[in-house]
Design an enzyme around this catalytic site. Sequence first.
Site, PDB file in Angstrom:
ATOM      1  N   LYS A 108       0.820  -1.236   0.000  1.00 53.75           N
ATOM      2  CA  LYS A 108       0.000   0.000   0.000  1.00 53.75           C
ATOM      3  C   LYS A 108       0.839   1.264   0.000  1.00 53.75           C
ATOM      4  O   LYS A 108       0.486   2.260  -0.641  1.00 53.75           O
ATOM      5  CB  LYS A 108      -0.967  -0.006   1.191  1.00 53.75           C
ATOM      6  CG  LYS A 108      -0.274   0.011   2.544  1.00 53.75           C
ATOM      7  CD  LYS A 108      -0.611  -1.172   3.386  1.00 53.75           C
ATOM      8  CE  LYS A 108       0.455  -1.391   4.438  1.00 53.75           C
ATOM      9  NZ  LYS A 108       0.137  -2.223   5.527  1.00 53.75           N
ATOM     10  N   VAL A 135      -5.347  -3.198   0.357  1.00 57.38           N
ATOM     11  CA  VAL A 135      -6.344  -2.528   1.207  1.00 57.38           C
ATOM     12  C   VAL A 135      -7.183  -3.581   1.920  1.00 57.38           C
ATOM     13  O   VAL A 135      -7.774  -4.449   1.279  1.00 57.38           O
ATOM     14  CB  VAL A 135      -7.269  -1.621   0.369  1.00 57.38           C
ATOM     15  CG1 VAL A 135      -8.335  -0.978   1.248  1.00 57.38           C
ATOM     16  CG2 VAL A 135      -6.472  -0.561  -0.365  1.00 57.38           C
ATOM     17  N   GLU A 193       2.740  -2.702  12.325  1.00 59.71           N
ATOM     18  CA  GLU A 193       3.882  -2.705  11.420  1.00 59.71           C
ATOM     19  C   GLU A 193       5.136  -2.782  12.292  1.00 59.71           C
ATOM     20  O   GLU A 193       5.100  -2.476  13.487  1.00 59.71           O
ATOM     21  CB  GLU A 193       3.910  -1.406  10.609  1.00 59.71           C
ATOM     22  CG  GLU A 193       2.670  -1.157   9.769  1.00 59.71           C
ATOM     23  CD  GLU A 193       2.564  -2.055   8.553  1.00 59.71           C
ATOM     24  OE1 GLU A 193       3.557  -2.240   7.853  1.00 59.71           O
ATOM     25  OE2 GLU A 193       1.462  -2.597   8.313  1.00 59.71           O
ATOM     26  N   LYS A 208      -4.267   3.558   2.434  1.00 61.90           N
ATOM     27  CA  LYS A 208      -5.374   2.705   1.978  1.00 61.90           C
ATOM     28  C   LYS A 208      -6.533   3.558   1.454  1.00 61.90           C
ATOM     29  O   LYS A 208      -7.191   3.202   0.475  1.00 61.90           O
ATOM     30  CB  LYS A 208      -5.813   1.782   3.108  1.00 61.90           C
ATOM     31  CG  LYS A 208      -4.739   0.734   3.429  1.00 61.90           C
ATOM     32  CD  LYS A 208      -4.944   0.076   4.773  1.00 61.90           C
ATOM     33  CE  LYS A 208      -3.858  -0.956   5.064  1.00 61.90           C
ATOM     34  NZ  LYS A 208      -3.859  -1.402   6.451  1.00 61.90           N
TER      35      LYS A 208
END
Length: 432
Positions: A108, A135, A193, A208
């Site tokens: 993304k 997404v 993340e 996204k």
Amino acid sequence: MEEDKLKIGLLGLGVVGSGVPMILKEHAEKIAQVTGMDISVKTALVRDENEKARQAEKFDIELTTDIDDILNDAEIQVVVELMGKVEPAKTYIEEALKRGKHVVTANKDLLAQHGGKLVQLAQENHCDLYYEASVAGGIPILRTIANSLAADNINKILGIVNGTTNYMLTKMVSEGLSYETALSQAQALGFAESDPTNDVDGIDAAYKMIILSQFGFGMNINLDMVTIKGIRGLPIEDVKMAARLGYEIKLIGSAEKQGDSIYTEVGPMLVKREHPLAAVRDEFNAVFIDSSGVGESMYYGPGAGAKPTATSVVSDIITIAKNLRLGTTGHMFNSYKHKTKITPDNQVMAKYYLSLEAADQEGQFLKLAQIMTDANVGFDQLVQNQEKNESQTARIVVITHTVSKEQMAEVIKNIKATSGFKLLNVMKVLGD
Ligand code: HSE
């Protein structure tokens, strides 16, 4: 009849990467039937061959640390990029497309920042470029907008598209956990993340929403055009106050059309408890669409995780396989295009939640009422916590009438400039 073979080059054999050969193997019979092809991962690019040796053996994959082993292999027709981050993924994808290889990616960050150029490069080389998993992981939302809603006119997209922050907010609401404890839990469970900055500061959700805006409105927006606020340091007091007023705080990505312009925003917003988005808990994602034909629809599911995300990746590979058989490769994933126009601030309308600390002195309410009146902003609700805290200040919460972003900016500026007030938080309240 022997099936055609389709060989994949996989860039990255991490959590999602290893999910791809797993799904290809577990669902092999169905995949072979719908594509008429025998699809397998031939080579995987990894950082450390020893570390991935067991997976390679299990799925009969060759490992390499040299990208050229994939780029120069004529047998590999599809490159699947699951490395994340912009570089070197961008260069590898560009090289693959230039060599006529079709590409699937879940990246993304890359698509939101360089998607336009990559789509153009794919077109120039008559290649497919698919990115369903970029997404909302396992939710087939891009294909739904591009195909199933192609006949519809989308007015608004609201998304809970970051699992980490949704997990954190759920824990803050249901268990009263602090922001810090909720973040540690999300990290321990592996949703965040590697550096959770992009999750908690709303950047991941903004990427996204950029991709969703391209599909929903045909507009190419960039990060500068998105108003972004994350949940970093969100006070538990606001979470509790929102709950008292009948709302849940969610990190919402919102892209809304007005005439021929759109306004895209990410931020913690108050969602009425009865709204379907309020029921999206833990690390789950959902995309709520308001469109002229269908009306309201919501797409719910896991936004991350090996199997759900790999399932989306493999659905892209299947699309390419079908295109190859039909000789229809080289068409864009999303072919809707519209001139990009951003709604000006004086036309972006919403209700707002404000929390502020007011000094314990006479006339504070009057001052606040004056600030609001000057900007022509009306109150919907006004709550004052009865108990004073240690510093003898009272906490006041206001929910406004529907006002423009410009009016709200004036109120915020004036509150900050008035003695005896400390503005604690401003959040949008989603329409009921
Ligand atoms: N960190 C992301 C999330 C992973 O929490 O949703 C999926 O993109």
